[in-house]
Write a protein that holds these residues in place. Structure first.
Motif, PDB file in Angstrom:
ATOM      1  N   ALA A 121      14.559  -3.800  47.929  1.00 13.08           N
ATOM      2  CA  ALA A 121      13.771  -3.089  46.345  1.00 13.08           C
ATOM      3  C   ALA A 121      12.628  -4.281  46.737  1.00 13.08           C
ATOM      4  CB  ALA A 121      14.989  -3.516  45.618  1.00 13.08           C
ATOM      5  N   LEU A 122      12.786  -4.991  47.694  1.00 15.97           N
ATOM      6  CA  LEU A 122      11.331  -5.725  47.044  1.00 15.97           C
ATOM      7  C   LEU A 122      10.308  -5.084  48.159  1.00 15.97           C
ATOM      8  CD1 LEU A 122      12.810  -9.369  48.791  1.00 15.97           C
ATOM      9  CD2 LEU A 122      12.167  -8.485  46.537  1.00 15.97           C
ATOM     10  N   ARG A 123       8.669  -5.552  47.179  1.00 15.60           N
ATOM     11  CA  ARG A 123       7.987  -5.207  47.290  1.00 15.60           C
ATOM     12  C   ARG A 123       6.984  -6.012  47.736  1.00 15.60           C
ATOM     13  NH1 ARG A 123      11.031  -2.082  48.578  1.00 15.60           N
ATOM     14  NH2 ARG A 123      10.728   0.184  47.929  1.00 15.60           N
ATOM     15  N   TYR A 124       5.705  -5.528  48.630  1.00  9.47           N
ATOM     16  CA  TYR A 124       5.072  -6.820  48.880  1.00  9.47           C
ATOM     17  C   TYR A 124       3.124  -6.845  48.842  1.00  9.47           C
ATOM     18  CZ  TYR A 124       9.060  -8.021  51.439  1.00  9.47           C
ATOM     19  OH  TYR A 124      10.641  -8.597  51.599  1.00  9.47           O
ATOM     20  N   ARG A 125       2.948  -7.994  48.059  1.00  3.30           N
ATOM     21  CA  ARG A 125       0.995  -7.800  47.669  1.00  3.30           C
ATOM     22  C   ARG A 125       0.711  -8.749  48.989  1.00  3.30           C
ATOM     23  NH1 ARG A 125      -3.856  -7.867  46.845  1.00  3.30           N
ATOM     24  NH2 ARG A 125      -4.952  -6.112  44.510  1.00  3.30           N
ATOM     25  N   LEU A 126      -0.456  -8.065  49.934  1.00  2.00           N
ATOM     26  CA  LEU A 126      -0.721  -9.365  50.693  1.00  2.00           C
ATOM     27  C   LEU A 126      -2.317  -9.226  49.944  1.00  2.00           C
ATOM     28  CD1 LEU A 126       0.022  -7.948  53.725  1.00  2.00           C
ATOM     29  CD2 LEU A 126       1.058  -8.594  52.583  1.00  2.00           C
ATOM     30  N   VAL A 127      -2.974 -10.740  49.759  1.00  2.00           N
ATOM     31  CA  VAL A 127      -4.090 -11.406  49.120  1.00  2.00           C
ATOM     32  C   VAL A 127      -4.652 -12.041  49.934  1.00  2.00           C
ATOM     33  CG1 VAL A 127      -5.131 -12.270  47.615  1.00  2.00           C
ATOM     34  CG2 VAL A 127      -2.661 -11.360  46.861  1.00  2.00           C
ATOM     35  N   THR A 128      -5.776 -12.001  50.786  1.00  2.00           N
ATOM     36  CA  THR A 128      -6.555 -12.029  51.869  1.00  2.00           C
ATOM     37  C   THR A 128      -8.063 -13.204  50.408  1.00  2.00           C
ATOM     38  OG1 THR A 128      -7.660  -9.949  52.138  1.00  2.00           O
ATOM     39  CG2 THR A 128      -6.320 -10.513  53.645  1.00  2.00           C
ATOM     40  N   ALA A 129      -8.522 -13.713  51.831  1.00  2.00           N
ATOM     41  CA  ALA A 129      -9.872 -14.619  51.350  1.00  2.00           C
ATOM     42  C   ALA A 129     -10.323 -13.691  49.871  1.00  2.00           C
ATOM     43  CB  ALA A 129     -10.465 -15.348  52.985  1.00  2.00           C
ATOM     44  N   GLU A 130     -10.656 -12.957  50.686  1.00  2.00           N
ATOM     45  CA  GLU A 130     -11.516 -12.213  49.134  1.00  2.00           C
ATOM     46  C   GLU A 130     -11.142 -12.170  48.293  1.00  2.00           C
ATOM     47  OE1 GLU A 130     -10.832 -10.404  52.262  1.00  2.00           O
ATOM     48  OE2 GLU A 130     -12.285 -11.539  53.291  1.00  2.00           O
ATOM     49  N   GLU A 131     -10.059 -12.316  47.613  1.00  2.00           N
ATOM     50  CA  GLU A 131      -9.007 -11.835  46.142  1.00  2.00           C
ATOM     51  C   GLU A 131      -8.017 -13.312  46.526  1.00  2.00           C
ATOM     52  OE1 GLU A 131      -7.406  -7.832  45.453  1.00  2.00           O
ATOM     53  OE2 GLU A 131      -6.684  -8.252  47.166  1.00  2.00           O
ATOM     54  N   ALA A 132      -8.907 -14.472  47.457  1.00  2.00           N
ATOM     55  CA  ALA A 132      -7.577 -15.668  46.837  1.00  2.00           C
ATOM     56  C   ALA A 132      -7.575 -16.228  45.434  1.00  2.00           C
ATOM     57  CB  ALA A 132      -7.911 -16.341  48.007  1.00  2.00           C
ATOM     58  N   HIS A 133      -9.075 -16.183  45.080  1.00  2.00           N
ATOM     59  CA  HIS A 133      -9.651 -16.967  43.256  1.00  2.00           C
ATOM     60  C   HIS A 133      -9.072 -16.054  42.641  1.00  2.00           C
ATOM     61  CE1 HIS A 133     -12.134 -13.170  44.195  1.00  2.00           C
ATOM     62  NE2 HIS A 133     -11.854 -13.508  42.814  1.00  2.00           N
ATOM     63  N   LEU A 134      -8.496 -15.096  42.482  1.00  2.00           N
ATOM     64  CA  LEU A 134      -7.528 -14.475  41.928  1.00  2.00           C
ATOM     65  C   LEU A 134      -6.542 -14.864  41.317  1.00  2.00           C
ATOM     66  CD1 LEU A 134      -8.265 -10.311  42.631  1.00  2.00           C
ATOM     67  CD2 LEU A 134      -9.726 -12.906  40.469  1.00  2.00           C
ATOM     68  N   VAL A 135      -5.905 -15.979  42.517  1.00  2.00           N
ATOM     69  CA  VAL A 135      -4.404 -16.464  42.775  1.00  2.00           C
ATOM     70  C   VAL A 135      -4.724 -17.612  42.103  1.00  2.00           C
ATOM     71  CG1 VAL A 135      -2.420 -16.564  44.135  1.00  2.00           C
ATOM     72  CG2 VAL A 135      -3.383 -14.518  44.641  1.00  2.00           C
ATOM     73  N   LEU A 136      -5.547 -19.109  42.535  1.00  2.00           N
ATOM     74  CA  LEU A 136      -5.369 -20.301  42.787  1.00  2.00           C
ATOM     75  C   LEU A 136      -5.182 -20.622  41.443  1.00  2.00           C
ATOM     76  CD1 LEU A 136      -5.536 -22.747  44.390  1.00  2.00           C
ATOM     77  CD2 LEU A 136      -7.957 -22.601  44.446  1.00  2.00           C
ATOM     78  N   PRO A 137      -6.076 -19.698  40.787  1.00  2.00           N
ATOM     79  CA  PRO A 137      -5.839 -20.374  39.042  1.00  2.00           C
ATOM     80  C   PRO A 137      -4.774 -20.994  38.250  1.00  2.00           C
ATOM     81  CG  PRO A 137      -7.447 -19.464  39.494  1.00  2.00           C
ATOM     82  CD  PRO A 137      -6.820 -19.144  40.417  1.00  2.00           C
TER      83      PRO A 137
END
Length: 210
Positions: free
Chosen positions: A70-86
């Motif tokens: 049932a698990l699904r994975y969203r991959l985040v590379t450098a181009e989107e990393a700023h969306l996660v960090l905060p």
């Protein structure tokens, strides 16, 4: 004569190949020792999308309770990393450091989502996370599981169709981390001294029920 010569050459090649494989083989114990939660990364190294895919390929092969998958994975590379960090919080036991320190921020993440809920999903989540981290170490990378994050904000920023359950930061470690053996009753809280991150671990004998 020709047949014997070719046969010997093939045997020599196979022996060399097997010896090379044995030399490169890494033990599970060594992977586990290197698999330390990393909260500071080498920002000059950019994790590639195909490397993240390799982590998911390993997780795909791991056991799944009731084989629900049932698990699904969203991959985040450098181009989107700023969306996660905060929206993530690292180093809960070291709030005064406000981790990650400047210039050590992760630039890649695996956000694990789930189509279902329940304790079996929690089992899958733990297995998948450990598998991903061990595969990362095998690739010369490190990571850290992050459960302290703003679920709603992250779901909105990454436009996730499923609720996020866990975030795993991935990258090349910029930290020195050491395991410290402790006995029952001693503090199990990780700490830092002189730039070294120490992780207390109960000794094996302390974990075995008499």
């Amino acid at each position: 004569m020709a047949d014997n010569y070719l046969g010997r050459k093939m045997e020599e090649y196979e022996a060399q190949r097997c010896a090379s494989v044995r030399t490169r083989r890494v033990s599970l114990t060594s992977l586990l020792m290197k698999n330390r939660s990393t909260r500071g990364f080498d920002t000059s190294f950019k994790v590639r999308h195909d490397q993240l895919v390799s982590l998911i390929d390993a997780a795909r092969l791991a056991p799944s309770a009731r084989n629900q998958q049932a698990l699904r994975y969203r991959l985040v590379t450098a181009e989107e990393a700023h969306l996660v960090l905060p929206h993530i919080r690292l180093g809960g036991a070291l709030p005064e450091l406000n981790l990650p320190l400047p210039e050590t921020e992760p630039n890649a993440y695996v956000v694990i989502c789930s189509e279902k809920e329940g304790r079996y999903i929690d089992i899958d989540l733990g297995i998948a996370a450990q598998t991903i981290l061990l595969r990362a170490v095998e690739m010369g990378l490190n990571g850290v599981c992050i459960a302290a994050f703003d679920h709603d904000a992250l779901r909105d920023k990454l436009q996730l169709s499923l609720p996020p359950q866990l975030v795993i930061a991935i990258g090349r470690s910029a930290e020195r981390i050491e395991v410290v053996d402790i006995s029952e009753g001693e503090s199990q809280t990780y700490y830092r001294e002189n730039g070294v991150h120490y992780v207390p671990k109960l000794r094996t004998e302390e974990l075995i029920v008499k």
